[in-house]
Motif scaffolding. Sequence first.
Motif, PDB file in Angstrom:
ATOM      1  N   GLY A  32       0.719  -1.126   0.107  1.00 31.58           N
ATOM      2  CA  GLY A  32       0.026   0.066  -0.173  1.00 31.58           C
ATOM      3  C   GLY A  32       0.994   1.199  -0.120  1.00 31.58           C
ATOM      4  N   TYR A  33       2.181   1.011   0.006  1.00 30.58           N
ATOM      5  CA  TYR A  33       3.087   2.307   0.253  1.00 30.58           C
ATOM      6  C   TYR A  33       4.032   2.231  -1.149  1.00 30.58           C
ATOM      7  N   ASP A  34       4.172   3.464  -1.793  1.00 24.70           N
ATOM      8  CA  ASP A  34       5.157   3.356  -2.923  1.00 24.70           C
ATOM      9  C   ASP A  34       6.357   3.566  -2.737  1.00 24.70           C
ATOM     10  N   VAL A  35       7.184   2.666  -2.065  1.00 29.43           N
ATOM     11  CA  VAL A  35       8.512   3.009  -1.424  1.00 29.43           C
ATOM     12  C   VAL A  35       9.383   3.250  -2.783  1.00 29.43           C
ATOM     13  N   PRO A  36       9.461   2.609  -3.685  1.00 29.05           N
ATOM     14  CA  PRO A  36      10.349   2.605  -4.991  1.00 29.05           C
ATOM     15  C   PRO A  36      10.259   4.270  -5.750  1.00 29.05           C
ATOM     16  N   GLY A  37       8.572   4.441  -5.647  1.00 31.47           N
ATOM     17  CA  GLY A  37       8.302   5.922  -6.235  1.00 31.47           C
ATOM     18  C   GLY A  37       8.843   7.117  -5.457  1.00 31.47           C
ATOM     19  N   ALA A  38       8.864   6.781  -4.127  1.00 35.47           N
ATOM     20  CA  ALA A  38       9.452   7.898  -3.102  1.00 35.47           C
ATOM     21  C   ALA A  38      10.864   7.871  -3.427  1.00 35.47           C
ATOM     22  N   PHE A  39      11.600   6.593  -3.566  1.00 26.26           N
ATOM     23  CA  PHE A  39      13.181   6.931  -3.678  1.00 26.26           C
ATOM     24  C   PHE A  39      13.386   7.519  -5.183  1.00 26.26           C
ATOM     25  N   TRP A  40      12.393   7.028  -6.014  1.00 30.10           N
ATOM     26  CA  TRP A  40      12.605   7.699  -7.376  1.00 30.10           C
ATOM     27  C   TRP A  40      12.666   9.118  -7.321  1.00 30.10           C
ATOM     28  N   THR A  41      11.874   9.780  -6.598  1.00 31.96           N
ATOM     29  CA  THR A  41      11.671  11.037  -6.394  1.00 31.96           C
ATOM     30  C   THR A  41      12.921  11.701  -5.780  1.00 31.96           C
ATOM     31  N   THR A  42      13.456  11.151  -4.678  1.00 29.49           N
ATOM     32  CA  THR A  42      14.871  11.204  -4.235  1.00 29.49           C
ATOM     33  C   THR A  42      15.873  11.282  -5.233  1.00 29.49           C
ATOM     34  N   VAL A  43      16.028  10.285  -6.232  1.00 29.89           N
ATOM     35  CA  VAL A  43      16.946  10.268  -7.217  1.00 29.89           C
ATOM     36  C   VAL A  43      16.847  11.556  -7.918  1.00 29.89           C
ATOM     37  N   GLN A  44      15.446  11.780  -8.387  1.00 30.56           N
ATOM     38  CA  GLN A  44      15.227  12.996  -9.321  1.00 30.56           C
ATOM     39  C   GLN A  44      15.596  14.191  -8.612  1.00 30.56           C
ATOM     40  N   MET A 103       8.649   7.914   4.730  1.00 33.22           N
ATOM     41  CA  MET A 103       9.048   6.988   6.179  1.00 33.22           C
ATOM     42  C   MET A 103       8.145   7.593   7.325  1.00 33.22           C
ATOM     43  N   ARG A 104       8.035   8.876   7.045  1.00 31.81           N
ATOM     44  CA  ARG A 104       7.390   9.653   8.328  1.00 31.81           C
ATOM     45  C   ARG A 104       6.032   9.050   8.382  1.00 31.81           C
ATOM     46  N   GLU A 105       5.206   9.196   7.242  1.00 31.57           N
ATOM     47  CA  GLU A 105       3.989   8.666   6.988  1.00 31.57           C
ATOM     48  C   GLU A 105       3.629   7.230   7.324  1.00 31.57           C
ATOM     49  N   MET A 106       4.672   6.221   7.088  1.00 32.36           N
ATOM     50  CA  MET A 106       4.542   4.902   7.522  1.00 32.36           C
ATOM     51  C   MET A 106       4.803   4.693   8.922  1.00 32.36           C
ATOM     52  N   ILE A 107       5.574   5.418   9.573  1.00 32.13           N
ATOM     53  CA  ILE A 107       5.754   5.452  11.032  1.00 32.13           C
ATOM     54  C   ILE A 107       4.690   5.875  11.745  1.00 32.13           C
ATOM     55  N   GLU A 108       4.200   6.775  11.451  1.00 34.61           N
ATOM     56  CA  GLU A 108       2.696   7.381  11.926  1.00 34.61           C
ATOM     57  C   GLU A 108       1.312   6.197  11.822  1.00 34.61           C
ATOM     58  N   ASN A 109       1.565   5.477  10.676  1.00 36.45           N
ATOM     59  CA  ASN A 109       0.378   4.564  10.394  1.00 36.45           C
ATOM     60  C   ASN A 109       0.749   3.015  10.938  1.00 36.45           C
TER      61      ASN A 109
END
Length: 221
Positions: free
Chosen positions: A7-19, A178-184
């Motif tokens: 339910g979490y787009d971890v690869p997408g988040a890291f892709w944003t970090t790469v960009q 990461m912050r969102e996942m820790i909260e949920n």
Amino acid sequence: MFDFLQGYDVPGAFWTTVQLTLWSAAGSLLWGTVLAAMRVSPVPVMRGFGTWYVNVVRNIPLTVIIVFTSLGLFQTLGVSLGADTFTVINFRLAVLGLTAYTAAFVCEALRSGINTVPLGQVEAARALGLGFTQVLGLVVLPQAFRSVVGPLANVLIALTKNTTVAAAIGVPEAALLMREMIENEAQLILISAVFAAGFIVLTLPTGLFLGWVGKKVAVRR
């Protein structure tokens, strides 16, 4: 064990970090080179501006700069950098802030490389009738870049980790997810381990590769 990732787009988040890293690295390399040229310029005004910029910007917390791009440039002055959606606006503002901040460190790394170029080569180039810009572009900078691959690699690695600050203005990169996942989710240690591993995957190969490149292209004196 890792069901909490569903339910979490971890690869997408890291892709944003790469960009964020790639765009900011390109911008800071360009702006940092201009600043380094200003620092060694014979024109007092340009030299003074370069010195002032580096000393001021690198002593301002990155979080302050990133938040200013959102609250100051966008919400107060209406600067949107040509974007029309909130997510894209924040992304571009984050790139702008990261570029402005990192360029100060690129400048100092590059200036240290400029100082390694023998003065005799510069004087010889001037004796041939080359101007300051020609001497800098044809003689000094090519050698300076080769001698500072290692320091620039360190700046790039620091930039990769600094992209987490973009979460302060809502850029959907790794730290925000990461912050969102820790909260949920009740999986603090595993979540932290996953994101720590993600950043290691991004930074460790980069450091090793650029370290190897630095040894290959180093100027032998």
